[in-house]
Design a protein around this motif. Structure first.
Motif, PDB file in Angstrom:
ATOM      1  N   HIS A 225     -14.888 -11.368  -5.516  1.00 15.11           N
ATOM      2  CA  HIS A 225     -14.103 -12.027  -4.471  1.00 15.11           C
ATOM      3  C   HIS A 225     -14.144 -11.285  -3.130  1.00 15.11           C
ATOM      4  O   HIS A 225     -13.179 -11.314  -2.367  1.00 15.11           O
ATOM      5  CB  HIS A 225     -12.659 -12.219  -4.930  1.00 15.11           C
ATOM      6  CG  HIS A 225     -12.550 -12.998  -6.217  1.00 15.11           C
ATOM      7  ND1 HIS A 225     -12.888 -14.338  -6.301  1.00 15.11           N
ATOM      8  CD2 HIS A 225     -12.190 -12.615  -7.471  1.00 15.11           C
ATOM      9  CE1 HIS A 225     -12.712 -14.757  -7.553  1.00 15.11           C
ATOM     10  NE2 HIS A 225     -12.309 -13.736  -8.279  1.00 15.11           N
ATOM     11  N   GLN A 226     -15.270 -10.652  -2.866  1.00 18.01           N
ATOM     12  CA  GLN A 226     -15.441  -9.973  -1.587  1.00 18.01           C
ATOM     13  C   GLN A 226     -15.436 -10.964  -0.418  1.00 18.01           C
ATOM     14  O   GLN A 226     -14.945 -10.661   0.666  1.00 18.01           O
ATOM     15  CB  GLN A 226     -16.757  -9.188  -1.586  1.00 18.01           C
ATOM     16  CG  GLN A 226     -17.063  -8.456  -0.283  1.00 18.01           C
ATOM     17  CD  GLN A 226     -16.040  -7.390   0.025  1.00 18.01           C
ATOM     18  OE1 GLN A 226     -15.571  -6.687  -0.865  1.00 18.01           O
ATOM     19  NE2 GLN A 226     -15.674  -7.264   1.292  1.00 18.01           N
ATOM     20  N   ILE A 227     -15.972 -12.153  -0.629  1.00 20.33           N
ATOM     21  CA  ILE A 227     -16.004 -13.153   0.435  1.00 20.33           C
ATOM     22  C   ILE A 227     -14.595 -13.578   0.819  1.00 20.33           C
ATOM     23  O   ILE A 227     -14.252 -13.698   2.004  1.00 20.33           O
ATOM     24  CB  ILE A 227     -16.842 -14.375   0.007  1.00 20.33           C
ATOM     25  CG1 ILE A 227     -18.305 -13.967  -0.161  1.00 20.33           C
ATOM     26  CG2 ILE A 227     -16.714 -15.501   1.022  1.00 20.33           C
ATOM     27  CD1 ILE A 227     -19.199 -15.089  -0.638  1.00 20.33           C
ATOM     28  N   GLU A 228     -13.749 -13.798  -0.172  1.00 15.88           N
ATOM     29  CA  GLU A 228     -12.364 -14.182   0.108  1.00 15.88           C
ATOM     30  C   GLU A 228     -11.636 -13.078   0.864  1.00 15.88           C
ATOM     31  O   GLU A 228     -10.905 -13.348   1.818  1.00 15.88           O
ATOM     32  CB  GLU A 228     -11.626 -14.504  -1.186  1.00 15.88           C
ATOM     33  CG  GLU A 228     -11.963 -15.864  -1.766  1.00 15.88           C
ATOM     34  CD  GLU A 228     -10.951 -16.324  -2.804  1.00 15.88           C
ATOM     35  OE1 GLU A 228     -10.006 -15.546  -3.087  1.00 15.88           O
ATOM     36  OE2 GLU A 228     -11.089 -17.438  -3.326  1.00 15.88           O
ATOM     37  N   ARG A 229     -11.836 -11.834   0.449  1.00 16.70           N
ATOM     38  CA  ARG A 229     -11.131 -10.730   1.098  1.00 16.70           C
ATOM     39  C   ARG A 229     -11.578 -10.558   2.542  1.00 16.70           C
ATOM     40  O   ARG A 229     -10.766 -10.248   3.416  1.00 16.70           O
ATOM     41  CB  ARG A 229     -11.354  -9.431   0.316  1.00 16.70           C
ATOM     42  CG  ARG A 229     -10.650  -9.376  -1.023  1.00 16.70           C
ATOM     43  CD  ARG A 229     -10.617  -7.952  -1.561  1.00 16.70           C
ATOM     44  NE  ARG A 229     -11.961  -7.446  -1.795  1.00 16.70           N
ATOM     45  CZ  ARG A 229     -12.630  -7.609  -2.943  1.00 16.70           C
ATOM     46  NH1 ARG A 229     -12.080  -8.289  -3.939  1.00 16.70           N
ATOM     47  NH2 ARG A 229     -13.841  -7.107  -3.103  1.00 16.70           N
ATOM     48  N   THR A 230     -12.853 -10.740   2.786  1.00 13.72           N
ATOM     49  CA  THR A 230     -13.367 -10.523   4.139  1.00 13.72           C
ATOM     50  C   THR A 230     -13.055 -11.689   5.062  1.00 13.72           C
ATOM     51  O   THR A 230     -12.658 -11.491   6.212  1.00 13.72           O
ATOM     52  CB  THR A 230     -14.889 -10.298   4.101  1.00 13.72           C
ATOM     53  OG1 THR A 230     -15.177  -9.172   3.269  1.00 13.72           O
ATOM     54  CG2 THR A 230     -15.435 -10.042   5.498  1.00 13.72           C
ATOM     55  N   SER A 231     -13.233 -12.903   4.569  1.00 14.14           N
ATOM     56  CA  SER A 231     -13.096 -14.080   5.430  1.00 14.14           C
ATOM     57  C   SER A 231     -11.688 -14.654   5.473  1.00 14.14           C
ATOM     58  O   SER A 231     -11.315 -15.328   6.443  1.00 14.14           O
ATOM     59  CB  SER A 231     -14.054 -15.172   4.957  1.00 14.14           C
ATOM     60  OG  SER A 231     -13.661 -15.662   3.684  1.00 14.14           O
ATOM     61  N   GLY A 232     -10.921 -14.423   4.421  1.00 14.52           N
ATOM     62  CA  GLY A 232      -9.602 -15.031   4.353  1.00 14.52           C
ATOM     63  C   GLY A 232      -9.622 -16.452   3.823  1.00 14.52           C
ATOM     64  O   GLY A 232      -8.571 -17.075   3.668  1.00 14.52           O
ATOM     65  N   VAL A 233     -10.793 -16.980   3.534  1.00 10.91           N
ATOM     66  CA  VAL A 233     -10.926 -18.350   3.022  1.00 10.91           C
ATOM     67  C   VAL A 233     -10.848 -18.335   1.501  1.00 10.91           C
ATOM     68  O   VAL A 233     -11.587 -17.600   0.852  1.00 10.91           O
ATOM     69  CB  VAL A 233     -12.264 -18.981   3.459  1.00 10.91           C
ATOM     70  CG1 VAL A 233     -12.393 -20.392   2.897  1.00 10.91           C
ATOM     71  CG2 VAL A 233     -12.370 -18.996   4.975  1.00 10.91           C
ATOM     72  N   ARG A 234      -9.991 -19.140   0.941  1.00 12.66           N
ATOM     73  CA  ARG A 234      -9.828 -19.192  -0.514  1.00 12.66           C
ATOM     74  C   ARG A 234     -10.836 -20.179  -1.091  1.00 12.66           C
ATOM     75  O   ARG A 234     -10.514 -21.344  -1.374  1.00 12.66           O
ATOM     76  CB  ARG A 234      -8.398 -19.571  -0.862  1.00 12.66           C
ATOM     77  CG  ARG A 234      -7.394 -18.563  -0.308  1.00 12.66           C
ATOM     78  CD  ARG A 234      -6.006 -18.776  -0.840  1.00 12.66           C
ATOM     79  NE  ARG A 234      -5.095 -17.743  -0.376  1.00 12.66           N
ATOM     80  CZ  ARG A 234      -3.831 -17.623  -0.763  1.00 12.66           C
ATOM     81  NH1 ARG A 234      -3.337 -18.482  -1.643  1.00 12.66           N
ATOM     82  NH2 ARG A 234      -3.076 -16.663  -0.289  1.00 12.66           N
ATOM     83  N   VAL A 235     -12.052 -19.682  -1.245  1.00 10.56           N
ATOM     84  CA  VAL A 235     -13.149 -20.556  -1.652  1.00 10.56           C
ATOM     85  C   VAL A 235     -12.958 -21.082  -3.067  1.00 10.56           C
ATOM     86  O   VAL A 235     -13.425 -22.182  -3.405  1.00 10.56           O
ATOM     87  CB  VAL A 235     -14.500 -19.817  -1.525  1.00 10.56           C
ATOM     88  CG1 VAL A 235     -14.808 -19.541  -0.068  1.00 10.56           C
ATOM     89  CG2 VAL A 235     -14.498 -18.518  -2.316  1.00 10.56           C
ATOM     90  N   GLY A 236     -12.286 -20.319  -3.920  1.00  9.66           N
ATOM     91  CA  GLY A 236     -12.032 -20.799  -5.275  1.00  9.66           C
ATOM     92  C   GLY A 236     -11.168 -22.042  -5.273  1.00  9.66           C
ATOM     93  O   GLY A 236     -11.400 -22.995  -6.037  1.00  9.66           O
ATOM     94  N   GLN A 237     -10.159 -22.061  -4.402  1.00  9.73           N
ATOM     95  CA  GLN A 237      -9.296 -23.235  -4.299  1.00  9.73           C
ATOM     96  C   GLN A 237     -10.046 -24.425  -3.720  1.00  9.73           C
ATOM     97  O   GLN A 237      -9.822 -25.568  -4.105  1.00  9.73           O
ATOM     98  CB  GLN A 237      -8.068 -22.903  -3.450  1.00  9.73           C
ATOM     99  CG  GLN A 237      -7.107 -21.930  -4.112  1.00  9.73           C
ATOM    100  CD  GLN A 237      -5.842 -21.721  -3.303  1.00  9.73           C
ATOM    101  OE1 GLN A 237      -5.671 -22.327  -2.244  1.00  9.73           O
ATOM    102  NE2 GLN A 237      -4.959 -20.869  -3.783  1.00  9.73           N
ATOM    103  N   LEU A 238     -10.944 -24.136  -2.778  1.00  6.28           N
ATOM    104  CA  LEU A 238     -11.749 -25.226  -2.224  1.00  6.28           C
ATOM    105  C   LEU A 238     -12.594 -25.875  -3.307  1.00  6.28           C
ATOM    106  O   LEU A 238     -12.694 -27.104  -3.392  1.00  6.28           O
ATOM    107  CB  LEU A 238     -12.653 -24.693  -1.102  1.00  6.28           C
ATOM    108  CG  LEU A 238     -11.987 -24.246   0.184  1.00  6.28           C
ATOM    109  CD1 LEU A 238     -13.042 -23.719   1.154  1.00  6.28           C
ATOM    110  CD2 LEU A 238     -11.207 -25.392   0.823  1.00  6.28           C
TER     111      LEU A 238
END
Length: 268
Positions: A225-238
């Motif tokens: 979940h490095q992408i979520e931490r860096t971007s702030g976007v909750r891609v899993g929820q998307l």
């Protein structure tokens, strides 16, 4: 005086080199003695001298006419075309030209302040965040984030509240004025996508959206979940939402944090 590994040169206001040499593991005390001696000697010759230190070995430019020019390595196998297309897209969208265009088109209240613009843009996705958590996303050091936050506070765009998980720290979020600016930024971006996908069918766009979100969620899961931490976007929820599953309510849903921040905005 010559030693491998370190070089210095003395130049004057004119394009003239007075002295040069290379130094390896030169003691700091000896280096400053050389600096003082060189400046003192050059003063009598040329007036004001500037000493330029270069901590690197001497290196001359390679004349490509004298060597065989090799082509850049090409992507091979599965994903080669995708990788190149993605690289082109990410590089272009993160370019200074594109960012400045969005900053200007959204009438950002701090003209030319790109770090402040990028930080506010992060709060569009995060709603609230610890200031240090957005440092990596906007490409700055943690020590510089507080200065950027302060400029946004003075402009009335960002406020603070205690971190519910750690009372000794604070979190920042958009004020009502900051939300208005955020809505303008989103409107500019949305308008651009309307133009990009103008000649796409609804089925084509829906399929693309699902596949892109699935891709990002898959990479994010493999990277802890490095992408979520860096971007702030909750891609899993998307990804879950696009799969048609019910999405649990989140405390980070835009709306709540702005109410808590009213009245806490620093004034100039």
């Amino acid at each position: 005086m010559r030693h491998e590994g370190f070089s210095f040169e003395v130049v004057t206001g004119k394009p003239l080199r007075c002295a040069s040499g290379y130094f390896d593991e030169l003691p700091r005390s000896l280096y400053f003695l050389i600096v003082l001696k060189t400046i003192r000697e050059c003063r009598g010759w040329w007036g004001m001298c500037i000493l330029v230190g270069m901590a690197r070995p001497p290196r001359q430019s390679v004349d490509l006419r004298e060597v065989e020019v090799s082509p850049a390595p090409q992507f091979q196998g599965r994903g080669a075309n995708f990788s190149q297309a993605l690289q082109a897209l990410v590089t272009s969208m993160n370019s200074t030209a594109v960012r400045e265009a969005i900053l200007e088109a959204s009438d950002f209240p701090l003209p030319g302040d790109m770090p402040a613009f990028l930080l506010l843009n992060q709060l569009i996705y995060r709603t609230t965040a610890r200031p240090t958590d957005v440092a990596d996303a906007i490409g700055t050091g943690r020590s510089n984030v507080s200065k950027i936050v302060r400029r946004l506070e003075v402009a009335g765009l960002v406020g603070r509240m205690p971190d519910p998980q750690n009372g000794r720290q604070s979190m920042i979020g958009l004020t009502p004025a900051g939300r208005e600016v955020a809505e303008r930024i989103v409107a500019v971006s949305s308008g651009a996508y309307d133009l990009i996908f103008n000649d796409w069918t609804e089925d084509e766009f829906t399929q693309l959206e699902k596949l892109v979100v699935r891709l990002v969620a898959s990479i994010d899961a493999r990277l802890d979940h490095q992408i979520e931490r860096t971007s702030g976007v909750r891609v899993g929820q998307l990804a879950t939402r696009l799969e048609g599953e019910a999405e649990a309510p989140s405390s980070a849903t835009p709306g709540g944090a702005w109410l808590h921040l009213e009245g806490s905005v620093a004034r100039p």
